[in-house]
Design a protein around this motif. Structure first.
Motif, PDB file in Angstrom:
ATOM      1  N   VAL A  65       0.849  -1.188   0.000  1.00  0.00           N
ATOM      2  CA  VAL A  65       0.000   0.000   0.000  1.00  0.00           C
ATOM      3  C   VAL A  65       0.886   1.239   0.000  1.00  0.00           C
ATOM      4  CG1 VAL A  65      -1.836   1.266   1.186  1.00  0.00           C
ATOM      5  CG2 VAL A  65      -1.763  -1.253   1.317  1.00  0.00           C
ATOM      6  N   VAL A  67       0.897   5.353   0.067  1.00  0.00           N
ATOM      7  CA  VAL A  67       0.054   6.472   0.500  1.00  0.00           C
ATOM      8  C   VAL A  67       0.789   7.769   0.195  1.00  0.00           C
ATOM      9  CG1 VAL A  67      -1.103   7.570   2.456  1.00  0.00           C
ATOM     10  CG2 VAL A  67      -0.923   5.058   2.348  1.00  0.00           C
ATOM     11  N   TRP A  68       0.100   8.754  -0.380  1.00  0.00           N
ATOM     12  CA  TRP A  68       0.733  10.026  -0.680  1.00  0.00           C
ATOM     13  C   TRP A  68      -0.062  11.166  -0.063  1.00  0.00           C
ATOM     14  CZ3 TRP A  68      -1.374   6.824  -4.421  1.00  0.00           C
ATOM     15  CH2 TRP A  68      -2.548   7.252  -5.034  1.00  0.00           C
ATOM     16  N   SER A  78      -4.178   6.969  -1.900  1.00  0.00           N
ATOM     17  CA  SER A  78      -3.399   5.740  -1.731  1.00  0.00           C
ATOM     18  C   SER A  78      -3.689   4.795  -2.897  1.00  0.00           C
ATOM     19  CB  SER A  78      -3.741   5.045  -0.405  1.00  0.00           C
ATOM     20  OG  SER A  78      -5.077   4.568  -0.410  1.00  0.00           O
ATOM     21  N   THR A  80      -3.143   0.442  -3.796  1.00  0.00           N
ATOM     22  CA  THR A  80      -2.723  -0.875  -3.321  1.00  0.00           C
ATOM     23  C   THR A  80      -2.259  -1.721  -4.498  1.00  0.00           C
ATOM     24  OG1 THR A  80      -4.285  -0.783  -1.458  1.00  0.00           O
ATOM     25  CG2 THR A  80      -3.441  -2.957  -2.093  1.00  0.00           C
TER      26      THR A  80
END
Length: 294
Positions: A65, A67-68, A78, A80
């Motif tokens: 995953v 995430v930014w 995000s 996945t």
């Protein structure tokens, strides 16, 4: 994977990362296909080497995953990445990939092994990339804990630490081969210019039953061969002087050779010298004994 292409993040020093070769139509925002081990390296680099870039990585079981925050793409979010049926992760779209140009120690080893019909895979361990060699393709799908394997790695004498095989070799690098574990003592160790000696050892192991015992037996036989090639014949040197911790003794050739053979069988390594001299070192870099013609 049997064939690799190396990639880095465009404009950064991250990587290189080994992935499946990409088609001619590929562009930098297309995904690259990597193993779980390589995906772990990418995740660690994002979290530690590129901390503050606006991207972080985490694992949700087998899924990666990413995430930014708003600084990275304007809106927080995000994505996945789920492994496919082949176990590979297809990672891309969040930054531009760039094909890596250069020749790494790992690439040199893979080519040299490939010339002998031997495949190697990358394995990520404690922030460093190693090469793992097994005897057959089925075993490569097993975990290292259950598969008989050898591990090929680089140790740098100047830094006194293991280094990543995915960088160019330097003069003070040394090749090390381990049997099935990242810990413990290497089976063999050679200077970076003697990759051929490691390949010979690995090829002999592949041709054997591929067990840890077979690897140790090959090590012993190789060291005995070095002894035979180094020592002067009895007629030329009827006696040898042995030095241990400053103490010296002169012994008949036959007794010295029997003692040396026994030490090698017990795990001592041998370093040949000039004019019939050699040094035996106990396992773990312990006590050394120097032998020279009397």
């Amino acid at each position: 994977m049997d064939t690799y292409q190396l990639f880095t993040v465009d404009g950064s020093s991250l990587g290189p990362y080994a992935a499946l070769p990409v088609p001619v139509s590929w562009n930098g925002y297309d995904p690259i296909c990597v193993t779980r081990s390589i995906a772990e390296q990418i995740a660690d680099d994002l979290n530690w080497r590129d901390a503050g870039c606006g991207l972080t990585a985490d694992w949700d079981g087998p899924n990666l995953v990413l995430v930014w925050d708003q600084d990275h793409r304007g809106d927080a979010g995000s994505e996945t990445f789920v492994p496919g049926p082949d176990g590979l992760y297809r990672i891309g779209g969040l930054w531009p990939w760039m094909e890596w140009e250069g020749d790494t120690a790992g690439q040199q080893a893979i080519r040299a092994l490939g010339e002998r019909g031997i495949s190697a895979d990358y394995e990520y361990y404690e922030g460093k990339m190693w090469l793992v060699i097994t005897r057959d393709r089925d075993a490569r799908d097993q975990s290292l804990a259950s598969a008989a394997c050898l591990l090929l790695h680089i140790f740098n004498e100047a830094a006194d630490e293991d280094v990543d095989v995915n960088r160019a070799p330097v003069p003070l690098d040394r090749w090390r081969v381990f049997s099935g574990t990242f810990e413990g003592e290497p089976l063999i160790e050679f200077g970076v210019d003697r990759l051929d000696r490691c390949v010979e050892f690995i090829a002999a192991w592949v041709a054997s039953n591929g067990s840890a015992a077979a690897a140790q037996a090959i090590v012993i036989e190789q060291r005995r061969a070095v002894l035979r090639a180094t020592v002067l014949p009895r007629t030329a040197a009827p006696e040898y002087t042995v030095s241990v911790n400053g103490d010296t003794a002169t012994m008949p050739w036959g007794i010295v050779m029997a003692s040396a053979q026994k030490s090698i069988r017990a795990g001592a390594s041998i370093t040949p010298g000039d004019a019939g001299t050699f040094t035996l070192t106990a396992p773990g870099g312990g006590r050394s004994a120097h032998f020279q013609p009397a």
